[in-house]
Design a protein around this motif. Structure first.
Motif, PDB file in Angstrom:
ATOM      1  N   ARG A 113       0.846  -1.216   0.000  1.00 28.77           N
ATOM      2  CA  ARG A 113       0.000   0.000   0.000  1.00 28.77           C
ATOM      3  C   ARG A 113       0.876   1.258   0.000  1.00 28.77           C
ATOM      4  NH1 ARG A 113      -1.428   0.548   6.255  1.00 28.77           N
ATOM      5  NH2 ARG A 113       0.215  -0.760   7.082  1.00 28.77           N
ATOM      6  N   PRO A 114       1.699   1.452  -1.021  1.00 24.54           N
ATOM      7  CA  PRO A 114       2.625   2.590  -1.022  1.00 24.54           C
ATOM      8  C   PRO A 114       1.937   3.946  -0.983  1.00 24.54           C
ATOM      9  CG  PRO A 114       2.578   1.502  -3.170  1.00 24.54           C
ATOM     10  CD  PRO A 114       1.856   0.612  -2.215  1.00 24.54           C
ATOM     11  N   ALA A 115       0.738   4.061  -1.560  1.00 20.65           N
ATOM     12  CA  ALA A 115       0.056   5.365  -1.596  1.00 20.65           C
ATOM     13  C   ALA A 115      -0.316   5.853  -0.194  1.00 20.65           C
ATOM     14  CB  ALA A 115      -1.196   5.288  -2.468  1.00 20.65           C
ATOM     15  N   LYS A 116      -0.417   4.926   0.768  1.00 18.86           N
ATOM     16  CA  LYS A 116      -0.774   5.329   2.132  1.00 18.86           C
ATOM     17  C   LYS A 116       0.344   6.187   2.739  1.00 18.86           C
ATOM     18  CE  LYS A 116      -3.130   3.339   6.131  1.00 18.86           C
ATOM     19  NZ  LYS A 116      -4.456   3.837   5.790  1.00 18.86           N
ATOM     20  N   MET A 117       1.589   5.717   2.648  1.00 22.20           N
ATOM     21  CA  MET A 117       2.714   6.520   3.144  1.00 22.20           C
ATOM     22  C   MET A 117       2.941   7.731   2.241  1.00 22.20           C
ATOM     23  SD  MET A 117       6.660   5.458   3.956  1.00 22.20           S
ATOM     24  CE  MET A 117       7.932   6.718   4.109  1.00 22.20           C
ATOM     25  N   MET A 118       2.755   7.555   0.929  1.00 26.47           N
ATOM     26  CA  MET A 118       2.892   8.691   0.021  1.00 26.47           C
ATOM     27  C   MET A 118       1.949   9.818   0.423  1.00 26.47           C
ATOM     28  SD  MET A 118       3.115   6.868  -3.718  1.00 26.47           S
ATOM     29  CE  MET A 118       4.452   5.756  -4.145  1.00 26.47           C
ATOM     30  N   GLY A 119       0.713   9.458   0.763  1.00 23.94           N
ATOM     31  CA  GLY A 119      -0.250  10.474   1.174  1.00 23.94           C
ATOM     32  C   GLY A 119       0.185  11.199   2.429  1.00 23.94           C
ATOM     33  N   LYS A 120       0.695  10.451   3.396  1.00 23.39           N
ATOM     34  CA  LYS A 120       1.153  11.078   4.644  1.00 23.39           C
ATOM     35  C   LYS A 120       2.334  12.006   4.386  1.00 23.39           C
ATOM     36  CE  LYS A 120      -0.385   7.411   7.789  1.00 23.39           C
ATOM     37  NZ  LYS A 120       0.037   6.353   8.722  1.00 23.39           N
ATOM     38  N   MET A 121       3.278  11.561   3.563  1.00 24.30           N
ATOM     39  CA  MET A 121       4.418  12.411   3.249  1.00 24.30           C
ATOM     40  C   MET A 121       3.970  13.676   2.527  1.00 24.30           C
ATOM     41  SD  MET A 121       6.895  10.868   4.586  1.00 24.30           S
ATOM     42  CE  MET A 121       8.040  12.123   4.035  1.00 24.30           C
ATOM     43  N   THR A 122       2.982  13.525   1.665  1.00 26.51           N
ATOM     44  CA  THR A 122       2.531  14.670   0.892  1.00 26.51           C
ATOM     45  C   THR A 122       1.747  15.658   1.741  1.00 26.51           C
ATOM     46  OG1 THR A 122       2.499  13.278  -1.069  1.00 26.51           O
ATOM     47  CG2 THR A 122       1.279  15.321  -1.208  1.00 26.51           C
ATOM     48  N   LEU A 123       1.170  15.204   2.846  1.00 27.77           N
ATOM     49  CA  LEU A 123       0.552  16.147   3.777  1.00 27.77           C
ATOM     50  C   LEU A 123       1.595  17.163   4.234  1.00 27.77           C
ATOM     51  CD1 LEU A 123      -1.626  13.809   6.025  1.00 27.77           C
ATOM     52  CD2 LEU A 123      -2.377  15.294   4.168  1.00 27.77           C
ATOM     53  N   SER A 124       2.784  16.676   4.510  1.00 23.67           N
ATOM     54  CA  SER A 124       3.871  17.550   4.937  1.00 23.67           C
ATOM     55  C   SER A 124       4.330  18.442   3.789  1.00 23.67           C
ATOM     56  CB  SER A 124       5.028  16.671   5.431  1.00 23.67           C
ATOM     57  OG  SER A 124       5.911  17.388   6.218  1.00 23.67           O
ATOM     58  N   TYR A 125       4.576  17.828   2.639  1.00 20.89           N
ATOM     59  CA  TYR A 125       5.017  18.568   1.452  1.00 20.89           C
ATOM     60  C   TYR A 125       3.951  19.583   1.029  1.00 20.89           C
ATOM     61  CZ  TYR A 125       7.855  18.711  -2.875  1.00 20.89           C
ATOM     62  OH  TYR A 125       8.687  19.063  -3.910  1.00 20.89           O
ATOM     63  N   GLY A 126       2.675  19.145   1.076  1.00 20.94           N
ATOM     64  CA  GLY A 126       1.580  20.009   0.652  1.00 20.94           C
ATOM     65  C   GLY A 126       1.341  21.175   1.590  1.00 20.94           C
ATOM     66  N   ALA A 127       1.521  20.964   2.901  1.00 22.20           N
ATOM     67  CA  ALA A 127       1.353  22.076   3.847  1.00 22.20           C
ATOM     68  C   ALA A 127       2.324  23.202   3.519  1.00 22.20           C
ATOM     69  CB  ALA A 127       1.567  21.572   5.274  1.00 22.20           C
ATOM     70  N   ALA A 128       3.564  22.836   3.192  1.00 25.92           N
ATOM     71  CA  ALA A 128       4.560  23.844   2.806  1.00 25.92           C
ATOM     72  C   ALA A 128       4.137  24.561   1.527  1.00 25.92           C
ATOM     73  CB  ALA A 128       5.919  23.174   2.606  1.00 25.92           C
ATOM     74  N   GLN A 129       3.491  23.835   0.626  1.00 31.88           N
ATOM     75  CA  GLN A 129       3.102  24.423  -0.646  1.00 31.88           C
ATOM     76  C   GLN A 129       1.914  25.369  -0.524  1.00 31.88           C
ATOM     77  OE1 GLN A 129       3.405  21.540  -4.102  1.00 31.88           O
ATOM     78  NE2 GLN A 129       3.760  20.163  -2.396  1.00 31.88           N
ATOM     79  N   ILE A 130       1.187  25.278   0.572  1.00 29.33           N
ATOM     80  CA  ILE A 130       0.132  26.255   0.847  1.00 29.33           C
ATOM     81  C   ILE A 130       0.737  27.506   1.478  1.00 29.33           C
ATOM     82  CG2 ILE A 130      -1.932  26.730   2.221  1.00 29.33           C
ATOM     83  CD1 ILE A 130      -2.554  23.742   2.047  1.00 29.33           C
ATOM     84  N   ILE A 131       1.639  27.300   2.439  1.00 27.94           N
ATOM     85  CA  ILE A 131       2.209  28.420   3.192  1.00 27.94           C
ATOM     86  C   ILE A 131       3.161  29.254   2.334  1.00 27.94           C
ATOM     87  CG2 ILE A 131       3.706  29.004   5.150  1.00 27.94           C
ATOM     88  CD1 ILE A 131       2.641  26.371   6.476  1.00 27.94           C
TER      89      ILE A 131
END
Length: 409
Positions: free
Chosen positions: A334-352
């Protein structure tokens, strides 16, 4: 296995990778990055202001982050496949909406939906493809797949450069809608339905081997820094270059160079990681990216701007590919599960980061402060990656000690 079977397997692998490349060209090239080279044109022809442009970018990342949350919660491969396919269609529709209005609110809604579609292609699609590669005993590397991002960036920049002399901003959005529709066909047709079994085609069991909580926290923090460093240049590079002395009108050329460097970069970083390990490759990529971010504002002229774009383009997507490949190594089922969690971090930076950069540009009249801030955050991320090496070594020692203490049958 006879030659015909090998040939069929090679063709199937090429089709799957081709589906991934086309999907990333659509959801990130067309639905996301067409906005960057079109930004100066929209400011000149559609009255889009600097701060509004920054907020539209931030809203796009908010959509991406929302999609990442969904991706992190879904385990069922069939549902992931269905949402991936819906996301690709939505990417085309959200692109068309950008040319139908000058209402900033509707633009914002379109950018948010485009962000959702980006998450579908980037996370769900990448997870499905990585799962297929592992299941069919291929290398769990994403370099070829992620070349779609660089090709999408370069293709959008080239398209805007070619179209700007005879199409206005609105007509170019419609042209990109047509391009996206053409990419949609192979992206949907060439990816086979997912297999839910927990064994590879060769019969090996697929087992998840999650990292320690400390490792994950540090990796997510470092990935946040990478997201911050990436998004400032990726969103504003065209406008930044166009405002530098003597470089007016050269922003699209620099963006094209960025995309051209990104296209083969992931393949190169896969090769580097095989020799050095993924963490060492990430540290090297982060250091080079800092140089790429700073070059346009610390050195004068087109050569420095192009060199910066080549360094930035050659590293930012390499970092993403390496981190998401690690997700496949830790969670092959289930690689997308960890990918999603990592992207929460990456995505938060992309909003700020776009919002902060837009505010700094509006207050100081220049994007330079945003680039210096991005480079500083990347430096912090590099230190976190160095710390991660010690955590990984400690975790490996503990695992070895536990395995040695277990009684043998």
């Amino acid at each position: 296995m006879n030659e015909q079977q090998k040939r069929l397997e090679r063709m199937e692998r090429l089709h799957v990778l081709g589906a991934g490349i086309c999907s990333l060209m659509l959801v990130l090239g067309v639905a996301r990055f067409a906005y960057t080279p079109l930004l100066p044109l929209m400011q000149a022809q559609a009255g889009l202001g600097v701060e509004a442009a920054a907020w539209l970018a931030a809203i796009n990342y908010a959509g991406y982050l929302s999609g990442a949350v969904v991706a992190s919660l879904i385990s069922d491969l069939v549902l992931k496949d269905r949402l991936y396919r819906i996301g690709l269609v939505v990417a085309v529709l959200s692109t068309a909406v950008m040319g139908l209005t000058t209402d900033v609110t509707i633009w914002a809604l379109s950018r948010f939906i485009a962000g959702l579609s980006s998450a579908a292609g980037m996370l769900l699609g990448t997870g499905l493809i990585l799962n297929w590669l592992i299941r069919h005993n291929h290398r769990s590397e994403l370099g070829i797949h992620f070349s779609g991002i660089g090709l999408g960036i370069a293709g959008c920049a080239a398209a805007v450069a070619l179209m700007s002399d005879w199409l206005d901003w609105r007509e170019q959005w419609f042209a990109f809608t047509l391009i996206g529709s053409l990419l949609l066909i192979p992206a949907l047709r060439w990816l086979p339905p997912p297999d839910r079994s927990t064994v590879t085609k060769g019969g090996q069991q697929m087992l998840d081997k999650p990292p320690s909580a400390a490792f994950m926290r540090l990796l997510m923090a470092a990935y946040f820094c990478a997201g911050f460093g990436y998004v400032v240049s990726a969103t504003f590079i065209v406008a930044i270059i166009d405002h530098l002395p003597g470089l007016a009108g050269r922003g699209t050329l620099v963006f094209l160079a960025l995309g051209a460097a990104a296209a083969p970069a992931c393949i190169v970083w896969d090769l580097i990681a095989r020799r050095t390990g993924e963490l060492n490759a990430l540290i090297l990529a982060a250091l080079l990216q800092i140089v790429g971010i700073l070059l346009p504002v610390m050195a004068d002229g087109l050569v420095a701007a192009l060199a910066g774009a080549l360094l930035f383009g050659g590293t930012f997507i390499g970092m993403v590919s390496l981190v998401l490949t690690m997700a496949g190594r830790y969670y092959p089922t289930r690689p997308a599960k960890m990918m999603g969690k990592m992207t929460l971090s990456y995505g938060a930076a992309q909003i700020i980061a776009p919002a902060v950069t837009g505010w700094l540009a509006g207050s100081l009249g220049s994007y330079a402060a945003g680039l210096y801030l991005a480079a500083g955050v990347m430096a912090v991320g590099t230190l976190l990656l160095l710390m991660l090496k010690f955590v990984e070594r400690r975790d490996r020692s503990r695992s070895t000690a536990v395995a040695g203490a277990c009684p043998q049958n």
